[in-house]
Design a protein around this motif. Structure first.
Motif, PDB file in Angstrom:
ATOM      1  N   PRO A 107       0.815  -1.231   0.000  1.00 43.24           N
ATOM      2  CA  PRO A 107       0.000   0.000   0.000  1.00 43.24           C
ATOM      3  C   PRO A 107       0.840   1.268   0.000  1.00 43.24           C
ATOM      4  O   PRO A 107       1.839   1.380   0.703  1.00 43.24           O
ATOM      5  N   GLY A 108       0.436   2.223  -0.827  1.00 43.65           N
ATOM      6  CA  GLY A 108       1.094   3.517  -0.868  1.00 43.65           C
ATOM      7  C   GLY A 108       2.423   3.540  -1.596  1.00 43.65           C
ATOM      8  O   GLY A 108       3.150   4.535  -1.516  1.00 43.65           O
ATOM      9  N   THR A 109       2.741   2.461  -2.312  1.00 43.56           N
ATOM     10  CA  THR A 109       4.024   2.375  -3.021  1.00 43.56           C
ATOM     11  C   THR A 109       3.807   1.750  -4.399  1.00 43.56           C
ATOM     12  O   THR A 109       2.750   1.169  -4.663  1.00 43.56           O
ATOM     13  N   PRO A 110       4.833   1.804  -5.260  1.00 42.91           N
ATOM     14  CA  PRO A 110       4.744   1.100  -6.541  1.00 42.91           C
ATOM     15  C   PRO A 110       5.209  -0.349  -6.435  1.00 42.91           C
ATOM     16  O   PRO A 110       5.322  -1.039  -7.448  1.00 42.91           O
ATOM     17  N   TYR A 111       5.479  -0.827  -5.228  1.00 43.80           N
ATOM     18  CA  TYR A 111       6.117  -2.124  -5.035  1.00 43.80           C
ATOM     19  C   TYR A 111       5.133  -3.248  -4.758  1.00 43.80           C
ATOM     20  O   TYR A 111       3.970  -3.021  -4.413  1.00 43.80           O
ATOM     21  N   GLU A 112       5.650  -4.470  -4.900  1.00 43.23           N
ATOM     22  CA  GLU A 112       4.872  -5.673  -4.613  1.00 43.23           C
ATOM     23  C   GLU A 112       5.605  -6.499  -3.561  1.00 43.23           C
ATOM     24  O   GLU A 112       6.820  -6.400  -3.411  1.00 43.23           O
ATOM     25  N   ILE A 113       4.833  -7.318  -2.842  1.00 39.73           N
ATOM     26  CA  ILE A 113       5.400  -8.139  -1.774  1.00 39.73           C
ATOM     27  C   ILE A 113       4.954  -9.584  -1.948  1.00 39.73           C
ATOM     28  O   ILE A 113       3.794  -9.856  -2.271  1.00 39.73           O
ATOM     29  N   ILE A 114       5.883 -10.507  -1.749  1.00 42.17           N
ATOM     30  CA  ILE A 114       5.588 -11.938  -1.820  1.00 42.17           C
ATOM     31  C   ILE A 114       5.173 -12.408  -0.433  1.00 42.17           C
ATOM     32  O   ILE A 114       5.879 -12.176   0.549  1.00 42.17           O
ATOM     33  N   GLU A 160      13.491 -11.428   1.132  1.00 42.82           N
ATOM     34  CA  GLU A 160      14.618 -11.153   0.244  1.00 42.82           C
ATOM     35  C   GLU A 160      14.199 -11.222  -1.219  1.00 42.82           C
ATOM     36  O   GLU A 160      14.627 -10.399  -2.043  1.00 42.82           O
ATOM     37  N   LYS A 161      13.339 -12.172  -1.544  1.00 43.63           N
ATOM     38  CA  LYS A 161      12.846 -12.271  -2.925  1.00 43.63           C
ATOM     39  C   LYS A 161      12.060 -11.018  -3.316  1.00 43.63           C
ATOM     40  O   LYS A 161      12.147 -10.551  -4.454  1.00 43.63           O
ATOM     41  N   SER A 162      11.299 -10.482  -2.360  1.00 42.68           N
ATOM     42  CA  SER A 162      10.546  -9.259  -2.632  1.00 42.68           C
ATOM     43  C   SER A 162      11.481  -8.088  -2.889  1.00 42.68           C
ATOM     44  O   SER A 162      11.217  -7.241  -3.743  1.00 42.68           O
ATOM     45  N   VAL A 163      12.572  -8.035  -2.127  1.00 35.71           N
ATOM     46  CA  VAL A 163      13.562  -6.968  -2.317  1.00 35.71           C
ATOM     47  C   VAL A 163      14.120  -7.016  -3.738  1.00 35.71           C
ATOM     48  O   VAL A 163      14.192  -5.990  -4.436  1.00 35.71           O
ATOM     49  N   TYR A 164      14.489  -8.206  -4.193  1.00 34.24           N
ATOM     50  CA  TYR A 164      15.062  -8.340  -5.540  1.00 34.24           C
ATOM     51  C   TYR A 164      14.004  -8.149  -6.617  1.00 34.24           C
ATOM     52  O   TYR A 164      14.293  -7.584  -7.680  1.00 34.24           O
ATOM     53  N   LEU A 165      12.782  -8.610  -6.349  1.00 35.33           N
ATOM     54  CA  LEU A 165      11.691  -8.419  -7.302  1.00 35.33           C
ATOM     55  C   LEU A 165      11.487  -6.943  -7.613  1.00 35.33           C
ATOM     56  O   LEU A 165      11.253  -6.556  -8.761  1.00 35.33           O
ATOM     57  N   ASN A 166      11.613  -6.109  -6.571  1.00 35.87           N
ATOM     58  CA  ASN A 166      11.402  -4.674  -6.716  1.00 35.87           C
ATOM     59  C   ASN A 166      12.679  -3.891  -7.007  1.00 35.87           C
ATOM     60  O   ASN A 166      12.660  -2.658  -7.038  1.00 35.87           O
ATOM     61  N   LYS A 167      13.787  -4.623  -7.195  1.00 29.10           N
ATOM     62  CA  LYS A 167      15.084  -4.019  -7.509  1.00 29.10           C
ATOM     63  C   LYS A 167      15.503  -2.995  -6.438  1.00 29.10           C
ATOM     64  O   LYS A 167      15.957  -1.888  -6.755  1.00 29.10           O
TER      65      LYS A 167
END
Length: 237
Positions: free
Chosen positions: A8-15, A77-84
């Motif tokens: 929420p409130g960001t352009p990012y996604e979370i696994i 960690e996968k979410s971090v890399y997914l969102n660069k």
């Protein structure tokens, strides 16, 4: 089963995984309440929702998300890399209690934590280990968090925490015991006419005594829908 959710409130996604402990409104409120800067550490980061919410904050240089449970840390960690975001966020699969041996004293500017709320024996323990560790002080106690935070925080560094009202005295006592002065607290109400079920608190390492209350937050209106206040919070960061 892993799924991909919007942060929420960001352009990012979370696994996340529906079988494991997913983030709730408390984590969103905490990330909104916090005023982080410099080197930030999220103790008990779970799947990394708070670092992801704060990733674009202009005053943050680096965010460490610390998570004991290996499978949950791997998802974060996968979410971090997914969102660069690997240059901004680093996930550490570590025991919070061991951090003083891995980071220099007074090396962190801001600590944020959404800790286990329940003391051992205070409620039935979920047989699923992930849920149990996330909700109960099994692997990490309030005392552990304050002791480690006191070690890590720089002078006048800030601690931000969300907790339940029945633990307020424990939180205030632990903060003062470890040299973190409570400065600001906000009550969170589930709906109008109901008692608060959460509080948000800010403490300052070595700060002077000057305790204040922030404006209260109400999550649901009488219609059962999110209040405008919560909708604004979910859309901001």
């Amino acid at each position: 089963m892993e799924r991909l959710d919007k942060v929420p409130g960001t352009p990012y996604e979370i696994i996340q995984d529906k079988k494991l402990f997913s983030y709730g409104v408390d984590a969103i409120l905490l990330s909104y309440f916090a005023e982080p800067k410099g080197i930030v550490m999220d103790l008990g980061t779970g799947t990394g929702i708070i670092p992801l919410r704060l990733a674009d904050h202009p005053r943050i240089k680096k965010i460490y998300g610390v998570e004991l449970q290996t499978n949950v840390a791997e998802m974060a960690e996968k979410s971090v890399y997914l969102n660069k975001l690997e240059n901004k966020i680093r996930i550490l699969n570590e025991n919070i209690k061991e951090l003083p041996g891995k980071f220099p004293k007074a090396s962190i500017d801001t600590i944020i934590t959404n800790p286990p709320y329940m003391k051992p024996g205070a409620a039935l323990v979920n047989p699923e280990e992930n849920h149990a560790i996330s909700r109960h002080e099994l692997a990490c106690t309030l005392e552990d968090i304050m002791r480690v935070s006191s070690w890590l925080l720089s002078p006048l560094g800030k601690l931000y925490m969300v907790h339940r009202p029945n633990r307020l005295v424990d939180v205030l006592y632990a903060m003062r015991t470890h040299g973190i002065e409570p400065k600001l607290m906000t009550w969170v109400y589930p709906k109008p006419g109901k008692p608060a079920n959460l509080f948000l608190i800010e403490g300052v390492k070595g700060g002077r005594m000057d305790f204040k209350y922030g404006d209260p937050i109400t999550v649901y209106g009488v219609d059962g829908k999110y209040t405008d206040q919560i909708s604004t919070i979910y859309g901001s960061r």
